[in-house]
Structure formats: C-alpha cells, structure tokens
Scaffold this motif. Structure first.
Motif, short mmCIF file in Angstrom:
data_model
loop_
_atom_site.label_atom_id
_atom_site.label_comp_id
_atom_site.label_asym_id
_atom_site.label_seq_id
_atom_site.Cartn_x
_atom_site.Cartn_y
_atom_site.Cartn_z
N VAL A 130 0.82 -1.21 0.00
CA VAL A 130 0.00 0.00 0.00
C VAL A 130 0.85 1.27 0.00
O VAL A 130 0.32 2.38 0.07
CB VAL A 130 -1.00 0.02 1.18
CG1 VAL A 130 -1.98 -1.14 1.06
CG2 VAL A 130 -0.29 0.02 2.52
N GLY A 131 2.19 1.11 -0.07
CA GLY A 131 3.03 2.28 -0.30
C GLY A 131 3.87 2.79 0.84
O GLY A 131 4.51 3.83 0.70
N SER A 133 7.10 3.29 2.99
CA SER A 133 8.51 3.26 2.62
C SER A 133 9.34 2.42 3.58
O SER A 133 10.40 1.91 3.21
CB SER A 133 9.07 4.69 2.58
OG SER A 133 8.43 5.46 1.61
N ALA A 502 5.02 7.74 -1.77
CA ALA A 502 3.60 8.06 -1.94
C ALA A 502 2.78 6.82 -1.66
O ALA A 502 3.16 5.70 -2.01
CB ALA A 502 3.33 8.56 -3.36
N ILE A 503 1.65 7.02 -1.02
CA ILE A 503 0.73 5.93 -0.74
C ILE A 503 0.05 5.47 -2.03
O ILE A 503 -0.30 6.28 -2.88
CB ILE A 503 -0.31 6.38 0.30
CG1 ILE A 503 0.37 6.51 1.66
CG2 ILE A 503 -1.47 5.42 0.39
CD1 ILE A 503 1.00 5.23 2.17
N ARG A 504 -0.09 4.17 -2.17
CA ARG A 504 -0.78 3.60 -3.33
C ARG A 504 -2.17 3.15 -2.90
O ARG A 504 -2.31 2.22 -2.10
CB ARG A 504 0.02 2.42 -3.89
CG ARG A 504 1.37 2.82 -4.44
CD ARG A 504 2.03 1.66 -5.20
NE ARG A 504 2.54 0.65 -4.30
CZ ARG A 504 3.76 0.67 -3.77
NH1 ARG A 504 4.58 1.68 -4.06
NH2 ARG A 504 4.17 -0.30 -2.98
N LYS A 505 -3.18 3.81 -3.39
CA LYS A 505 -4.56 3.44 -3.03
C LYS A 505 -5.01 2.30 -3.91
O LYS A 505 -5.26 2.47 -5.11
CB LYS A 505 -5.49 4.65 -3.15
CG LYS A 505 -5.18 5.71 -2.09
CD LYS A 505 -6.30 6.71 -1.93
CE LYS A 505 -5.99 7.66 -0.76
NZ LYS A 505 -7.06 8.64 -0.52
N ASN A 506 -5.08 1.13 -3.32
CA ASN A 506 -5.46 -0.08 -4.07
C ASN A 506 -6.37 -0.93 -3.19
O ASN A 506 -6.81 -0.49 -2.14
CB ASN A 506 -4.20 -0.84 -4.50
CG ASN A 506 -3.27 -1.13 -3.33
OD1 ASN A 506 -3.72 -1.46 -2.23
ND2 ASN A 506 -1.96 -1.00 -3.55
#
Length: 605
Positions: A130-131, A133, A502-506
């Motif tokens: 989900v991003g 780090s 960056a956060i990955r919205k999935n």
C-alpha cells in the motif's frame, strides 16, 4: 530512503536533536506538534525546522512521529499538520492510524510505527503493497523471524536496538486505558507495567509479593549489530524521546563507534556524512538504565525483568565492607567522586539513594548514612564527572574535504572535494611578484586555506601544484577559502538526497478478515481503509469507550513464571494454569499463559 546503514536517534526537542547529530546520528526522530505517541515530547513546526536546518548539511534525516490513533474530528488537523511538515522538508512521517492513508496527503515517505504491530511477514508485505517506505519491526521478533521477513519483502526494515522496553506488544496494550482512561495509543500511557504487583494462584496462595513483576530491563542489542545487518536491518533505532541530552549523546556515541567498526569490516556505508570526535568515552552503563537485556532476540527469554525497581540503577561500584559513623568502606577499588549519586536496596527492598560528599580511598562519606549496612550492593546512578562532559561541547562533527591549489593561465585555482564527492572551484587572481621566502609563503598558504575551524568542514589534505610561488596576501587567501566553502555548501545542498514516497490506493487484501478492538480502528476513515482492503467485520478501538472488563488488555512474550522460575508449562506439555496479578490498589488481573510460543495475556478485572 536508505542507501546505507542508518543510526537513528530520539530527540525530545531541538537541543537533544543537535546533540545526537553532533555525536554521530544519521537520522533523528521527533514528535509532531500534536498526535505523537509521547505526548510530553511534542515539538512546534519552527522547532522542527530548526532541527532540519542543522541536519541538512550532514545529510542527516529528520523523521516526525505522528503515531497515535485519531478521532474523526482530529483528522482534518492532522492532515493540515502533515502538509506543513512536508513543506518544511521532513524526510519521513511515522504513523499508526491507517485513517491517514485515506486523506489527501503530500508525497512524504510514510513509516509504519511499531504501534501498528509489524510482527508477521503478511503484515509487512501488506504495508509494502500500500506504499509505506519503511516498517518499524515489533520488538518481540527474533533474528530468524527478521531474516524471514527480509527474505520475503523489499521494504526498508527498522528495528529498536536500545532503550526502554514496553512489556506489552506495542499498539495492542490497553492496560493503562482500562484502569485509568489514559491510552498509550493516544500518547498518554500511565505506565502500569512499572507498578508493584503480587502474583497469586487460584487458591489465593502468594507466589511473589509486592514486586515490579511487569517491569522489564532496558534493551541493549549492541552485541547483535552484525547479525542484524546480515538479517536485513538498515535502520538501527535508539528509544528515548523523553530522555535528556546526556543520555542521548552517550548512547549515540556508543553505537556510532560500534557501527562504524562493523561498516568498515563489511564494506558498507552510513547514510549521512561527517566524522564525530567525542570528548568522552561512551558507556551506556553510566547514564540511565534498568540493567540490560536482548529480550530474546537470539532465543533466551529469561532474566529480562527488572523486578526490584523500575528506576535507573546505573553501574555497580562495590559492596559495603564496613560502616563507620559518617562513612562506609567499599570492598574494592572504585572511582566514586564528590557529587556522584549512589543507590542501594534497603531492608524493605525499596530503592534508596544519596549523594557522595567526600571520598578518601575506599572510604565514602555520603550526604546521609540511613539504610547503608555491611553487605549492601552500591550502584552509582549519577556520575557527575562523566555527565559534565556530556554538554553541547561533548562532540564536534566535521565533513572531510580535500583541497587542490594549482596554476591556471589566469593565475591560480583552488578546488575542493568533500567526502560525498561534491566539488567546487574558485579562481585566485595573483600578482607576478615572487615570494621573498618560498618556504614561508607555502606555509602561509597552507595555514590560511586549511583554517576551517568555524565551518562544518575539516581539511584532510591540501595538494599544491605551483612551480613559482608568488606573494599572496592573507586577505586574498581567506577570501578564496570562504568562497570555496560557500560553493561547497551549495553543491552539497544541490546533491542532497531527497526522500520520495507516496501511498498507493489499491484493494490489496489485508491479512485478516475480522478485526477486534485490538485492530485500533477509532475513526471512519480507518474503517473505510480496512473495508477497501477486504476486512469484513470491524470492532471499534478500546478508546471508543468499550467496556474492557474481562477482556485482554496486554499481550506479551514475557512470562512472569519463567522469570520467577515457576514455569511448569513447557516441561509438562500442557499450558500453565491461569494466575492472578494484584496491583497496589487491589485490582486483580487474570493472567493466562501461552505455553507453546511462550508469553502471557492479561485480562482486565
């Protein structure tokens, strides 16, 4: 974020952060103005900016902890604050509440707080997907568990290597909230684990009385650093955002030396620049500590508690061999001095202490003699002379630079190259008047060009390629040196590594389908996050006002029976019978034992 091995230091404020950086920290972490898991260690935006300004030339990173659970009406304030923190240039944000991931966040790298209970491969894989780090691993993990997480993930792994240990699994402890309404997940833990308890069986028989049965020693993994590097850890974290500057300086200096030796041996590099020269010999035993443990990192789980006192004992200095009217005699050589603080356990097993007024050989004249008897073990919990060295003069940190002075068609040029490969050059227009004394002129040139005492740099080598030395005024040499340093500083800033994330919205599936109150869902955004990732049932967090009577409020891998040598579970092949912990106020907590993996669950009255 990481391109090397990072030593990460705590800082309750700007002065402590600066001390940590001077002593060799590659990164520091500080509390946000609000919503930090150490409510008493918050910092203003301007204070964090001050830390960043000091850290940047060394390529030291600054992380901010905004790692509490948030209510619905706090999310907008948190979102605004994160925007401010991003604008002043923080290198990462430590968070616990996943509701933040549903907000409109700037591209700041997110670090999963240990409060998120990062203890399984599946959880770390999810956070990577989900991003996030970086993840801060649970303190309870063993080396083998860390190795397995590294084998199956690529995200940066951070682990604690030193400092206070929470007996409860981070983020899953509701004990403080259950008994007094002060939540550790909201930065307000009342530390019930440091209180006195009695342990009883179901029949009321007392097994241990009036002791600090849940108080653990402090973590010290200095003997395991090489193994942790090999296991895949890239960030080594010191706990202590409530600690003072002397503690942080001493601890950072100690681990800096240990890590530098290992990095040289393994051909690895650190993530920041500059050599720290310490004005003291670092020793963790000489500042705050409750005794040390590796907390079972390599397997052994016993002798991890500090049951006699949750306070700092310091270092053992000797046993009382004899007592006179106003002094006592130690049984061996020691290095106590006037003004030192000493402590010992009295006949009631209470920790008592006093100051040293005078020392004559093995005779020690304390401020008060009350409680000191023959056979008492004396510890020094305040080393006056040692702590006096741990001031803002405790260390100097300089960036190495080499200089080259050479001839050009127009005259001379002075170039410089720092330890990170940044370069700058300035021209020096010279007259044609030869120096009357060439040797003296070369000496003057060397002296003036390498005079960097009021800068961040230290010159390790000046190479001169000049056939005919001309007269150069001191003022001209000084001006060239200042211009070169200014340009080098500009080059360093231009090439400074910038964090990205960056956060990955999935809709990647969360490892669990059902969350209890221990899932820490306190706001609608957090609930929406988990729903999107496939969680089907969600119980609100304890802090929503749940009645916790009879429910688990603390889970730990520590076992009080093992510590007291009362363990019967593993040997008999069956789980131990539940016991009762009774606190100072008469509250009775049921203790259930997990005799397979080893550990305990404590239930609220």
């Amino acid at each position: 974020m990481s391109a090397g091995i990072e030593l990460l230091a705590p800082a309750r404020d700007a002065s402590v952060a600066i001390a940590a950086i001077r002593c060799g920290a590659d990164a520091v972490y500080v509390g946000a103005p609000q919503f930090s898991a150490r409510e008493a260690a918050s910092n203003t935006i301007s204070a964090i900016q001050q830390i960043i300004d000091f850290a940047r030339p060394y390529y030291v990173r600054v992380y901010v902890a905004l790692n509490t659970l948030l209510s619905d009406d706090e999310l907008a304030r948190a979102e605004k604050m994160i925007g401010q923190l991003h604008r002043i240039g923080i290198d990462g944000l430590i968070v616990q509440d996943v509701g933040l991931l549903e907000l409109d966040l700037p591209p700041v790298p997110l670090i999963a707080s240990t409060q998120m209970h990062n203890a399984t491969i599946e959880k770390v894989q999810f956070l990577e997907a989900v991003g996030f780090s970086r993840v801060i691993l649970a303190r309870e993990l063993t080396l083998e568990q860390i190795r397995e997480i590294r084998r199956q993930t690529t995200i940066e792994l951070e682990c604690f290597i030193h400092g206070a240990l929470c007996v409860g699994v981070s983020g899953r402890c509701c004990m403080s909230y259950a008994i007094g309404g002060r939540s550790g997940n909201r930065g307000q833990c009342a530390q019930p684990c440091r209180r006195r308890y009695s342990l009883k069986d179901r029949h009321g028989r007392t097994l241990a009385e009036d002791r600090h049965l849940l108080s653990l020693k402090d973590l010290n993994l200095s003997g395991h650093l090489a193994a942790l590097i090999d296991a895949g850890i890239t960030s080594f974290k010191i706990e202590g955002r409530l600690k003072d500057a002397p503690y942080v300086a001493n601890t950072v200096g100690f681990y800096r030396r240990r890590l530098d030796a290992l990095l040289a041996e393994k051909g690895l590099r650190r993530t920041s620049a500059g050599l720290s020269e310490l004005a003291f010999e670092p020793d963790p035993a000489r500042t705050f500590n409750r005794g040390f443990t590796d907390y079972g990192l390599a397997g052994c789980r016993s002798h991890v508690a500090s049951m006699d006192s949750p306070k700092s004992m310091g270092e053992f200095v000797g046993t009382v061999a004899g007592v006179e009217k106003s002094c006592f005699l130690l049984d061996g050589d020691h290095d106590l001095h006037n003004g030192d603080g000493i402590c010992f356990f009295d006949t009631q097993r209470q920790l008592a202490g006093t100051l040293v007024n005078r020392v004559e050989g093995r005779r020690v004249y304390p401020q008060k003699m009350h409680g000191i008897r023959a056979g008492r073990r004396i510890h020094r919990n305040y080393d006056r002379l040692f702590c006096a060295k741990l001031t803002d003069k405790a260390a100097e940190r300089r960036i190495e630079v080499t200089m080259h002075l050479y001839e050009t068609p127009e005259g001379l040029a002075l170039s410089g190259r720092d330890e990170d490969g940044n370069e700058a050059t300035v021209a020096i227009v010279t007259a044609t008047q030869p120096a009357r004394n060439e040797e003296a002129a070369r000496k003057t040139i060397t002296t003036q060009l390498t005079k960097l005492g009021n800068t961040l740099f230290v010159c390790r080598d000046l190479r001169m390629e000049i056939k005919n030395v001309c007269f150069l005024p001191v003022s001209q040499l000084n001006a060239a040196r200042r211009e070169l340093i200014a340009r080098l500083m500009g080059a360093r800033e231009s090439s400074r590594p910038r964090p990205t994330g960056a956060i990955r919205k999935n809709s990647v599936a969360y490892p669990e389908k059902h969350l209890t109150y221990l899932g820490n869902v306190l706001n609608r955004k957090a609930e929406a996050f988990y729903r999107r990732h496939g969680v089907e049932t969600i119980e609100p967090a304890a802090e929503s006002g749940l009645d916790l009577s009879g429910r688990i409020v603390l889970t730990t891998k520590y076992c009080v029976c093992l510590e007291l040598e009362l363990c019967t579970g593993p040997r008999s092949g069956a789980a131990a019978e539940p016991l009762i912990l009774e606190d100072e106020d008469g509250r009775a907590f049921e203790v259930r034992f997990r005799c397979g993996p080893c550990g305990m669950e404590i239930l609220a009255p």
